[in-house]
Design a protein around this motif. Structure first.
Motif, PDB file in Angstrom:
ATOM      1  N   TYR A  89       1.188  -1.373   0.285  1.00 49.37           N
ATOM      2  CA  TYR A  89      -0.087   0.038  -0.555  1.00 49.37           C
ATOM      3  C   TYR A  89       0.946   1.375   0.083  1.00 49.37           C
ATOM      4  N   ILE A  90       0.627   2.084  -0.570  1.00 46.41           N
ATOM      5  CA  ILE A  90       0.666   3.664  -0.763  1.00 46.41           C
ATOM      6  C   ILE A  90      -0.008   4.228   0.855  1.00 46.41           C
ATOM      7  N   ALA A  91       1.116   5.304   1.280  1.00 44.19           N
ATOM      8  CA  ALA A  91       0.454   5.929   2.348  1.00 44.19           C
ATOM      9  C   ALA A  91       1.606   6.863   2.807  1.00 44.19           C
ATOM     10  N   ASP A  92       0.836   8.338   4.266  1.00 46.23           N
ATOM     11  CA  ASP A  92       1.602   8.953   4.731  1.00 46.23           C
ATOM     12  C   ASP A  92       1.888   8.880   5.868  1.00 46.23           C
ATOM     13  N   GLN A  93       1.927   6.949   6.095  1.00 46.41           N
ATOM     14  CA  GLN A  93       2.263   6.725   7.421  1.00 46.41           C
ATOM     15  C   GLN A  93       2.839   7.501   8.372  1.00 46.41           C
ATOM     16  N   GLN A  94       4.333   7.301   8.030  1.00 46.37           N
ATOM     17  CA  GLN A  94       5.714   8.313   7.930  1.00 46.37           C
ATOM     18  C   GLN A  94       6.031   9.560   8.674  1.00 46.37           C
ATOM     19  N   PHE A  95       5.139  10.072   7.819  1.00 49.02           N
ATOM     20  CA  PHE A  95       5.127  11.931   8.053  1.00 49.02           C
ATOM     21  C   PHE A  95       3.809  11.978   6.745  1.00 49.02           C
ATOM     22  N   ASP A  96       3.034  13.200   7.311  1.00 51.44           N
ATOM     23  CA  ASP A  96       2.411  13.875   6.709  1.00 51.44           C
ATOM     24  C   ASP A  96       2.620  14.034   5.593  1.00 51.44           C
ATOM     25  N   GLY A  97       1.619  13.786   4.528  1.00 51.21           N
ATOM     26  CA  GLY A  97       1.652  13.984   3.507  1.00 51.21           C
ATOM     27  C   GLY A  97       3.412  13.503   2.636  1.00 51.21           C
ATOM     28  N   VAL A  98       3.462  12.267   2.956  1.00 54.03           N
ATOM     29  CA  VAL A  98       4.874  12.482   2.126  1.00 54.03           C
ATOM     30  C   VAL A  98       4.140  10.414   1.474  1.00 54.03           C
ATOM     31  N   MET A  99       3.999  10.735   0.735  1.00 54.79           N
ATOM     32  CA  MET A  99       3.725   9.377   0.373  1.00 54.79           C
ATOM     33  C   MET A  99       4.594   7.841   0.265  1.00 54.79           C
ATOM     34  N   GLU A 100       4.321   7.013   0.817  1.00 59.38           N
ATOM     35  CA  GLU A 100       5.521   6.017   0.387  1.00 59.38           C
ATOM     36  C   GLU A 100       5.074   4.762   0.571  1.00 59.38           C
ATOM     37  N   LEU A 101       5.497   3.664  -0.022  1.00 61.76           N
ATOM     38  CA  LEU A 101       5.151   2.284  -0.106  1.00 61.76           C
ATOM     39  C   LEU A 101       5.734   1.483   0.740  1.00 61.76           C
ATOM     40  N   TYR A 102       4.322   0.667   1.623  1.00 61.53           N
ATOM     41  CA  TYR A 102       4.543  -0.372   2.433  1.00 61.53           C
ATOM     42  C   TYR A 102       4.410  -1.488   2.107  1.00 61.53           C
ATOM     43  N   SER A 103       5.035  -2.763   2.262  1.00 65.65           N
ATOM     44  CA  SER A 103       4.397  -3.520   2.407  1.00 65.65           C
ATOM     45  C   SER A 103       4.340  -4.451   3.707  1.00 65.65           C
ATOM     46  N   THR A 104       2.712  -5.655   3.890  1.00 67.65           N
ATOM     47  CA  THR A 104       2.439  -6.415   5.570  1.00 67.65           C
ATOM     48  C   THR A 104       2.090  -7.349   5.284  1.00 67.65           C
ATOM     49  N   PRO A 105       2.425  -8.371   5.795  1.00 62.51           N
ATOM     50  CA  PRO A 105       1.422 -10.015   5.783  1.00 62.51           C
ATOM     51  C   PRO A 105      -0.042  -9.879   5.442  1.00 62.51           C
ATOM     52  N   ILE A 106      -0.583 -10.429   4.760  1.00 65.22           N
ATOM     53  CA  ILE A 106      -2.364 -10.210   5.556  1.00 65.22           C
ATOM     54  C   ILE A 106      -2.774 -10.554   6.158  1.00 65.22           C
ATOM     55  N   ASN A 107      -1.995 -11.246   7.412  1.00 66.69           N
ATOM     56  CA  ASN A 107      -1.916 -11.995   8.303  1.00 66.69           C
ATOM     57  C   ASN A 107      -1.729 -11.040   9.596  1.00 66.69           C
ATOM     58  N   GLY A 108      -0.872  -9.883   9.086  1.00 64.99           N
ATOM     59  CA  GLY A 108      -0.962  -9.134  10.210  1.00 64.99           C
ATOM     60  C   GLY A 108       0.652  -9.684  11.226  1.00 64.99           C
ATOM     61  N   SER A 109       0.822 -10.749  10.964  1.00 59.78           N
ATOM     62  CA  SER A 109       1.997 -11.062  11.817  1.00 59.78           C
ATOM     63  C   SER A 109       3.237 -10.415  11.921  1.00 59.78           C
ATOM     64  N   SER A 110       3.296  -9.636  11.027  1.00 61.00           N
ATOM     65  CA  SER A 110       4.563  -8.323  11.408  1.00 61.00           C
ATOM     66  C   SER A 110       4.211  -7.829  10.781  1.00 61.00           C
ATOM     67  N   PRO A 111       5.128  -6.174  11.508  1.00 59.04           N
ATOM     68  CA  PRO A 111       4.858  -4.827  10.867  1.00 59.04           C
ATOM     69  C   PRO A 111       4.768  -4.357   9.759  1.00 59.04           C
ATOM     70  N   PRO A 112       4.300  -3.477   9.520  1.00 56.09           N
ATOM     71  CA  PRO A 112       4.457  -3.056   8.518  1.00 56.09           C
ATOM     72  C   PRO A 112       6.086  -2.963   7.770  1.00 56.09           C
ATOM     73  N   VAL A 113       6.287  -2.707   6.551  1.00 55.33           N
ATOM     74  CA  VAL A 113       7.961  -2.605   6.431  1.00 55.33           C
ATOM     75  C   VAL A 113       7.724  -1.611   5.280  1.00 55.33           C
ATOM     76  N   LYS A 114       8.443  -0.627   4.775  1.00 54.38           N
ATOM     77  CA  LYS A 114       8.924   0.504   4.189  1.00 54.38           C
ATOM     78  C   LYS A 114       9.567  -0.375   2.951  1.00 54.38           C
ATOM     79  N   ILE A 115       9.496   0.040   1.613  1.00 50.07           N
ATOM     80  CA  ILE A 115       9.993  -0.576   0.708  1.00 50.07           C
ATOM     81  C   ILE A 115      10.746   0.226  -0.216  1.00 50.07           C
ATOM     82  N   SER A 116       9.824   1.516  -0.187  1.00 50.97           N
ATOM     83  CA  SER A 116      10.362   2.336  -0.988  1.00 50.97           C
ATOM     84  C   SER A 116      11.350   2.826  -0.879  1.00 50.97           C
TER      85      SER A 116
END
Length: 192
Positions: A14-41
């Protein structure tokens, strides 16, 4: 938030401004939530992305003051490779109209003004990075490629361009590995 489930159903990208407001970055996470999201961009301002059909890699497009770039990274880690790498054009360039991962996940095709600012051509590059190959032929002045499709067997690319006459769009075919270009449509009707 823009998001997509990997073809194997194991990962959400997914793309989100998760870390900084207005800064769109790419993240990856297991569908079962077994580990936290990783920024991959590796850079911000991610516009869009595509997951390879084998769920191993993600290709994404970014935008900055110097133009647009495409990157490839493993789906679960930040190990990015810039795919449209080349010397920066002196007056801009690398505005990407579109990109697509090939059916066999070996190549990424993209339409961009990669060599000449304002002239949009069709290129291919290995999914994990490497030499960029121009697939479209020499374009007439003011000519551009505007769309393309990859054959399901990954052998050919069919593209639409005003390659021979400006503003007269025709359909061409070229092997994905590069080579002879064939015009597929017959003669077009002319205005009286």
């Amino acid at each position: 938030t823009v998001w997509e489930i990997s073809p194997n159903g194991q990962t959400v990208v997914y793309i989100a401004d998760q870390q900084f407001d207005g800064v769109m970055e790419l993240y990856s996470t297991p569908i079962n939530g077994s580990s936290p999201p990783v920024k991959i961009s590796s850079s911000a301002d991610v516009i869009n992305f595509e997951i390879s059909s084998d769920s191993q890699r993600v290709v994404y497009r970014t935008s900055s003051a110097s133009g647009q770039d495409i990157y490839s990274t493993p789906i679960d880690q930040n190990a990015n490779v810039q795919l449209n790498k080349q010397p920066i054009l002196s007056n801009g360039g690398d505005n990407l109209l579109s990109f697509k991962i090939g059916p066999d996940n070996s190549n990424v095709l993209f339409v961009a003004d990669h060599e000449i600012t304002g002239v949009f051509e069709l290129f291919s590059v290995p999914l994990t990075g490497g030499t960029v190959t121009k697939l479209s032929g020499t374009l007439v002045a003011e000519g551009d490629v505007n769309t393309f499709h990859i054959s399901p067997d990954n052998a050919y690319v069919v593209y639409r361009a005003d390659q021979d006459s400006d503003d007269v769009f025709e359909i061409y075919s070229v092997p994905l590995a590069g080579g002879a270009i064939t015009k597929l449509n017959g003669p077009l009707a002319t205005s009286p």
